[in-house]
Scaffold this motif. Structure first.
Motif, PDB file in Angstrom:
ATOM      1  N   SER A  66       8.823  13.756  -6.213  1.00 32.60           N
ATOM      2  CA  SER A  66       9.434  12.682  -7.002  1.00 32.60           C
ATOM      3  C   SER A  66      10.165  11.691  -6.104  1.00 32.60           C
ATOM      4  CB  SER A  66      10.400  13.256  -8.035  1.00 32.60           C
ATOM      5  OG  SER A  66      11.488  13.911  -7.407  1.00 32.60           O
ATOM      6  N   ALA A  67      10.410  12.074  -4.851  1.00 28.93           N
ATOM      7  CA  ALA A  67      11.111  11.197  -3.913  1.00 28.93           C
ATOM      8  C   ALA A  67      10.158  10.303  -3.133  1.00 28.93           C
ATOM      9  CB  ALA A  67      11.945  12.033  -2.946  1.00 28.93           C
ATOM     10  N   LEU A  68       8.857  10.410  -3.368  1.00 30.95           N
ATOM     11  CA  LEU A  68       7.887   9.571  -2.659  1.00 30.95           C
ATOM     12  C   LEU A  68       8.056   8.108  -3.065  1.00 30.95           C
ATOM     13  CD1 LEU A  68       4.758  11.878  -3.007  1.00 30.95           C
ATOM     14  CD2 LEU A  68       5.886  11.269  -0.855  1.00 30.95           C
ATOM     15  N   ARG A  69       8.125   7.215  -2.086  1.00 36.65           N
ATOM     16  CA  ARG A  69       8.287   5.791  -2.346  1.00 36.65           C
ATOM     17  C   ARG A  69       7.407   4.988  -1.386  1.00 36.65           C
ATOM     18  NH1 ARG A  69      10.802   7.984  -5.714  1.00 36.65           N
ATOM     19  NH2 ARG A  69      12.816   7.436  -6.650  1.00 36.65           N
ATOM     20  N   VAL A  70       6.601   4.098  -1.929  1.00 34.66           N
ATOM     21  CA  VAL A  70       5.817   3.186  -1.096  1.00 34.66           C
ATOM     22  C   VAL A  70       6.755   2.155  -0.476  1.00 34.66           C
ATOM     23  CG1 VAL A  70       4.115   1.325  -1.142  1.00 34.66           C
ATOM     24  CG2 VAL A  70       3.650   3.486  -2.317  1.00 34.66           C
ATOM     25  N   VAL A  71       6.625   1.942   0.831  1.00 31.34           N
ATOM     26  CA  VAL A  71       7.455   0.956   1.528  1.00 31.34           C
ATOM     27  C   VAL A  71       6.626  -0.170   2.140  1.00 31.34           C
ATOM     28  CG1 VAL A  71       9.376   2.512   1.981  1.00 31.34           C
ATOM     29  CG2 VAL A  71       7.474   2.402   3.615  1.00 31.34           C
ATOM     30  N   ASP A  72       5.333  -0.025   2.154  1.00 30.52           N
ATOM     31  CA  ASP A  72       4.465  -1.103   2.635  1.00 30.52           C
ATOM     32  C   ASP A  72       3.098  -0.924   1.998  1.00 30.52           C
ATOM     33  OD1 ASP A  72       3.630  -3.343   3.977  1.00 30.52           O
ATOM     34  OD2 ASP A  72       3.542  -2.424   5.969  1.00 30.52           O
ATOM     35  N   ALA A  73       2.511  -2.020   1.550  1.00 32.87           N
ATOM     36  CA  ALA A  73       1.184  -1.991   0.932  1.00 32.87           C
ATOM     37  C   ALA A  73       0.470  -3.281   1.315  1.00 32.87           C
ATOM     38  CB  ALA A  73       1.286  -1.860  -0.581  1.00 32.87           C
ATOM     39  N   PHE A  74      -0.764  -3.167   1.758  1.00 32.42           N
ATOM     40  CA  PHE A  74      -1.481  -4.347   2.231  1.00 32.42           C
ATOM     41  C   PHE A  74      -2.984  -4.120   2.143  1.00 32.42           C
ATOM     42  CE2 PHE A  74       0.000  -1.565   5.540  1.00 32.42           C
ATOM     43  CZ  PHE A  74      -1.047  -1.383   6.421  1.00 32.42           C
ATOM     44  N   VAL A  75      -3.716  -5.195   1.896  1.00 33.69           N
ATOM     45  CA  VAL A  75      -5.168  -5.165   1.830  1.00 33.69           C
ATOM     46  C   VAL A  75      -5.706  -5.455   3.223  1.00 33.69           C
ATOM     47  CG1 VAL A  75      -7.231  -6.184   0.812  1.00 33.69           C
ATOM     48  CG2 VAL A  75      -5.148  -5.931  -0.566  1.00 33.69           C
ATOM     49  N   VAL A  76      -6.581  -4.580   3.712  1.00 37.92           N
ATOM     50  CA  VAL A  76      -7.149  -4.704   5.059  1.00 37.92           C
ATOM     51  C   VAL A  76      -8.629  -5.057   4.969  1.00 37.92           C
ATOM     52  CG1 VAL A  76      -7.654  -3.485   7.225  1.00 37.92           C
ATOM     53  CG2 VAL A  76      -5.500  -3.051   6.008  1.00 37.92           C
ATOM     54  N   LYS A  77      -9.071  -5.914   5.894  1.00 41.53           N
ATOM     55  CA  LYS A  77     -10.472  -6.318   5.967  1.00 41.53           C
ATOM     56  C   LYS A  77     -11.023  -5.982   7.347  1.00 41.53           C
ATOM     57  CE  LYS A  77     -13.450 -10.414   5.423  1.00 41.53           C
ATOM     58  NZ  LYS A  77     -13.462 -11.869   5.107  1.00 41.53           N
ATOM     59  N   TYR A  78     -12.075  -5.146   7.379  1.00 39.18           N
ATOM     60  CA  TYR A  78     -12.805  -4.866   8.611  1.00 39.18           C
ATOM     61  C   TYR A  78     -14.166  -5.552   8.512  1.00 39.18           C
ATOM     62  CZ  TYR A  78      -9.428  -1.119   9.633  1.00 39.18           C
ATOM     63  OH  TYR A  78      -8.287  -0.407   9.902  1.00 39.18           O
ATOM     64  N   ASN A  79     -14.475  -6.378   9.499  1.00 38.65           N
ATOM     65  CA  ASN A  79     -15.696  -7.179   9.463  1.00 38.65           C
ATOM     66  C   ASN A  79     -16.477  -6.964  10.752  1.00 38.65           C
ATOM     67  OD1 ASN A  79     -17.672  -9.196   9.323  1.00 38.65           O
ATOM     68  ND2 ASN A  79     -16.291 -10.655   8.325  1.00 38.65           N
ATOM     69  N   ALA A  80     -17.710  -6.505  10.635  1.00 41.35           N
ATOM     70  CA  ALA A  80     -18.510  -6.196  11.819  1.00 41.35           C
ATOM     71  C   ALA A  80     -18.915  -7.430  12.604  1.00 41.35           C
ATOM     72  CB  ALA A  80     -19.761  -5.414  11.410  1.00 41.35           C
ATOM     73  N   SER A  81     -19.050  -8.577  11.939  1.00 44.67           N
ATOM     74  CA  SER A  81     -19.584  -9.770  12.592  1.00 44.67           C
ATOM     75  C   SER A  81     -18.518 -10.735  13.083  1.00 44.67           C
ATOM     76  CB  SER A  81     -20.535 -10.511  11.642  1.00 44.67           C
ATOM     77  OG  SER A  81     -19.841 -10.926  10.477  1.00 44.67           O
ATOM     78  N   SER A  82     -17.291 -10.617  12.563  1.00 47.41           N
ATOM     79  CA  SER A  82     -16.220 -11.506  13.005  1.00 47.41           C
ATOM     80  C   SER A  82     -14.874 -10.872  12.680  1.00 47.41           C
ATOM     81  CB  SER A  82     -16.322 -12.883  12.324  1.00 47.41           C
ATOM     82  OG  SER A  82     -16.154 -12.766  10.927  1.00 47.41           O
ATOM     83  N   GLY A  83     -13.882 -11.208  13.477  1.00 47.21           N
ATOM     84  CA  GLY A  83     -12.555 -10.655  13.228  1.00 47.21           C
ATOM     85  C   GLY A  83     -12.451  -9.215  13.707  1.00 47.21           C
ATOM     86  N   GLN A  84     -11.757  -8.392  12.960  1.00 44.47           N
ATOM     87  CA  GLN A  84     -11.472  -7.009  13.359  1.00 44.47           C
ATOM     88  C   GLN A  84     -12.476  -6.045  12.735  1.00 44.47           C
ATOM     89  OE1 GLN A  84      -7.627  -5.616  12.043  1.00 44.47           O
ATOM     90  NE2 GLN A  84      -7.568  -3.950  13.519  1.00 44.47           N
ATOM     91  N   SER A  85     -13.076  -5.176  13.559  1.00 45.25           N
ATOM     92  CA  SER A  85     -14.049  -4.218  13.057  1.00 45.25           C
ATOM     93  C   SER A  85     -13.552  -2.781  13.098  1.00 45.25           C
ATOM     94  CB  SER A  85     -15.359  -4.319  13.859  1.00 45.25           C
ATOM     95  OG  SER A  85     -15.142  -3.961  15.220  1.00 45.25           O
TER      96      SER A  85
END
Length: 292
Positions: free
Chosen positions: A166-185
């Motif tokens: 019951s003490a679990l608390r989210v402190v950071d949440a973010f959508v991540v994108k992995y791209n094989a052809s550009s950016g971060q893979s």
């Protein structure tokens, strides 16, 4: 036709989907090793005062109560004490409509502002966007996804490991994108500054090759299909396995155990000590130096 909000999509599919399993969701792929020593992380609101404020971002603003553990079917990974350090859903916890809405809102923001963020996390940065910067996703996440699905799933998964779920608390949440052809893979092996981490697979595993969450304890990567959730102790050495074609989207969360700072530190160090020594990474910034 007017675009339906994410909450409206949820209301149209109110059946509790996360208590009746249908199929095994895990695929494995070949890992990439990183035989270096890592650093100790700070993992509580006592050590990171900012967590006191960030956890408020994900609390319900309408008084929605968190549901208890529902006994949702899951695959336990890596036994520890009376439970497991990692847990994977055995059926999707979220619908394709929900997950696609998150992707669409994130991509719309990126197009509007000229791209995704890439420097939010200093040591192990991801191509991402914070959930609180996606208004509809943020509302759905704090009012529905967390109290009705995710916290109950975590309570079921870690009831035998943690002193209080019951003490679990989210402190950071973010959508991540992995791209094989550009950016971060991919993302190099690392540990998170929290007690539990989890990710929601936002698109189908048929849309990319490779990918998945590499866990050092398995010396393998776990791939999740759309709507599934993989949770693991944050102290476990893990990484984002390289996407070799296509694009992979996930929603990542860091979770602390509020008011259990001493336990959190001991748990983190215990989990960390059990990882294979030969897979430890060097601290960020000194890769390539003599480790002797």
């Amino acid at each position: 036709m007017a675009r339906r909000t994410l909450l409206a999509l949820v209301a149209a599919a109110r059946a509790i989907r996360h208590c009746t399993p249908t199929r095994a969701p895990i695929r494995h792929c070949t890992p990439t090793r990183a035989p270096r020593r890592g650093t100790i992380r700070m993992i509580s609101e006592r050590q990171i005062p900012a967590y006191v404020q960030t956890m408020k971002i994900y609390e319900s603003e309408t008084g929605v109560e968190t549901q208890p553990a529902c006994g949702s079917e899951r695959v336990g990974i890596v036994p520890h004490d009376d439970g497991f350090l990692a847990s994977h859903s055995t059926e999707p916890l979220f619908t394709p409509e929900e997950t696609q809405f998150v992707i669409d809102e994130a991509e719309a923001r990126a197009e509007r502002l000229g791209g995704w963020t890439t420097q939010r996390h200093a040591n192990y940065a991801t191509t991402d966007v914070p959930v609180q910067e996606l208004p509809e996703t943020h509302k759905w996440f704090r009012e529905k996804a967390l109290p009705e699905v995710l916290y109950p799933f975590l309570a079921t998964s870690y009831g035998g490991v943690l002193p209080s779920t019951s003490a679990l608390r989210v402190v950071d949440a973010f959508v991540v994108k992995y791209n094989a052809s550009s950016g971060q893979s991919f993302l190099k092996p690392h540990r998170d500054g929290s007690v539990v981490s989890f990710n929601i697979a936002l698109n189908s595993w048929d849309e990319y090759e490779g990918g998945g969450t590499w866990l050092a304890r398995l010396d393998d990567a776990v791939r999740s299909d759309r709507g599934h959730v993989l949770a693991h102790a944050s102290g476990m050495l893990h990484g984002g396995h390289a996407v070799t074609s296509g694009v992979r989207y996930i929603l990542v969360c860091f979770v602390i155990l509020k008011d259990f700072a001493n336990f959190a530190y001991r748990f983190y160090e215990n989990v960390r000590s059990l990882d294979p020594e030969e897979l430890e990474p060097m601290p960020p910034g000194i890769e390539g130096q003599d480790s002797s």
